[in-house]
Design a protein around this motif. Structure first.
Motif, PDB file in Angstrom:
ATOM      1  N   UNK A   1       3.212  11.750  16.629  1.00 50.00           N
ATOM      2  CA  UNK A   1       4.303  12.721  16.535  1.00 50.00           C
ATOM      3  C   UNK A   1       4.835  12.782  15.099  1.00 50.00           C
ATOM      4  N   UNK A   2       4.892  13.964  14.500  1.00 51.41           N
ATOM      5  CA  UNK A   2       5.489  14.085  13.162  1.00 51.41           C
ATOM      6  C   UNK A   2       6.953  13.642  13.188  1.00 51.41           C
ATOM      7  N   UNK A   3       7.316  12.820  12.208  1.00 47.33           N
ATOM      8  CA  UNK A   3       8.692  12.324  12.136  1.00 47.33           C
ATOM      9  C   UNK A   3       9.187  12.411  10.701  1.00 47.33           C
ATOM     10  N   UNK A   4      10.501  12.432  10.584  1.00 43.39           N
ATOM     11  CA  UNK A   4      11.148  12.423   9.268  1.00 43.39           C
ATOM     12  C   UNK A   4      12.030  11.195   9.173  1.00 43.39           C
ATOM     13  N   UNK A   5      11.897  10.452   8.081  1.00 46.79           N
ATOM     14  CA  UNK A   5      12.747   9.280   7.879  1.00 46.79           C
ATOM     15  C   UNK A   5      14.160   9.773   7.572  1.00 46.79           C
ATOM     16  N   UNK A   6      15.115   9.350   8.426  1.00 43.22           N
ATOM     17  CA  UNK A   6      16.481   9.876   8.335  1.00 43.22           C
ATOM     18  C   UNK A   6      17.513   8.800   8.035  1.00 43.22           C
ATOM     19  N   UNK A   7      17.105   7.556   7.951  1.00 38.77           N
ATOM     20  CA  UNK A   7      18.062   6.492   7.674  1.00 38.77           C
ATOM     21  C   UNK A   7      17.373   5.142   7.661  1.00 38.77           C
ATOM     22  N   UNK A   8      18.194   4.099   7.583  1.00 42.69           N
ATOM     23  CA  UNK A   8      17.701   2.720   7.558  1.00 42.69           C
ATOM     24  C   UNK A   8      18.563   1.902   8.510  1.00 42.69           C
ATOM     25  N   UNK A   9      17.930   1.081   9.352  1.00 42.19           N
ATOM     26  CA  UNK A   9      18.658   0.250  10.298  1.00 42.19           C
ATOM     27  C   UNK A   9      19.327  -0.911   9.578  1.00 42.19           C
ATOM     28  N   UNK A  10      20.151  -1.660  10.307  1.00 36.75           N
ATOM     29  CA  UNK A  10      20.864  -2.797   9.707  1.00 36.75           C
ATOM     30  C   UNK A  10      19.905  -3.862   9.205  1.00 36.75           C
TER      31      UNK A  10
END
Length: 294
Positions: A238-247
């Motif tokens: 599935x195409x995804x976009x990196x939108x953040x970073x976890x703790x």
């Protein structure tokens, strides 16, 4: 005149720091010891490798020739960019996706353009080129529609199909076989499916044919931001976009459109594919999935 730690005074040199035994000496064999392995078979020769070969005095080395790959796209509806479209026609994006993907220093590409959905034309294209290349790559014509002739025409030309349909999304209709000495890879017609199956499967076959050493792909995991349901049964990329970073520093991804096999603009907005296991029917927020970077 002063140079490094030596001062020239008339015809006398004065050293202004202690001299350690063995300092500033290049010892014979310290870079590559005699009998050691310099480069593994299958290594792609670039600037660094050429420098290493020259440094040990080798004027010639045995290499694999470039792998010869013929490419053509199927579809009577295809038109080239810049041409006018009539109703029911589309631009041939697959041709340019694949030309760009195949433009590698170890590939000798033969671009045959687009061929109509005509059984005779397709069979002739296969038989005319099969004895001159190592690999034939096509897009379209490998599914189950009335105008999908590639598999039957490969067999009519004397070829064999070894793989027909795989449990992945996108890319289920992928077909792999042989014709004479050439490996046949029939990619799906939808642009994202063609791109994905080439990147994950076709490219690896081409590397093997070229004699390249197959490098292990590093495994990276990402965290899903929002959960969703899906139909199990096929491993999904599935195409995804990196939108953040976890703790804990793991990339968090936003899943893009679930129906995407024909949407080439979608993967232009994505950073890679999240791999969803075939048996998973529910993906929850916070789940970790493997990730393939584009």
């Amino acid at each position: 005149m002063h140079q490094e730690h030596v001062r020239l005074n008339d015809k006398i040199i004065e050293i202004d720091s202690p001299v350690d035994m063995g300092n500033c000496i290049r010892r014979q064999g310290e870079d590559a010891a005699q009998g050691s392995l310099l480069l593994r078979a299958g290594t792609l020769i670039g600037a660094r490798e050429i420098g290493a070969i020259a440094s040990v005095g080798r004027a010639r080395i045995p290499v694999f020739r470039k792998v010869r790959i013929a490419l053509f796209c199927t579809g009577s509806e295809l038109r080239q960019p810049g041409e006018d479209l009539a109703p029911g026609q589309i631009y041939n994006s697959n041709r340019f996706i694949m030309i760009a993907a195949l433009r590698q220093p170890w590939i000798d590409l033969i671009d045959l353009g687009a061929i109509n959905d005509d059984p005779v034309q397709l069979r002739n294209a296969l038989t005319d080129i099969a004895s001159d290349v190592d690999m034939i790559v096509t897009t379209g014509g490998v599914s189950v529609g009335e105008e999908d002739h590639m598999v039957s025409q490969l067999q009519e030309a004397g070829g064999r199909i070894e793989v027909m349909k795989i449990a992945m999304k996108p890319g289920k209709p992928l077909s792999v076989g042989t014709l004479n000495r050439a490996v046949f890879v029939g990619l799906p017609g939808n642009p994202v499916a063609a791109f994905t199956t080439w990147k994950l499967i076709g490219h690896r076959i081409a590397e093997k044919l070229a004699g390249k050493a197959l490098a292990d792909r590093p495994v990276m995991h990402v965290e899903v931001l929002e959960g969703f349901s899906r139909r199990p049964g096929r491993q999904e990329f599935r195409p995804v976009k990196i939108a953040g970073v976890s703790l804990d520093g793991r990339p968090q991804v936003e899943m893009l459109d679930q129906s995407f096999s024909a949407k080439i603009s979608l993967i232009c907005r994505s950073d890679g594919f999240a791999i969803i296991p075939a048996n998973m029917d529910q993906v929850n927020a916070g789940d970790r999935l493997e990730f393939v970077r584009l």
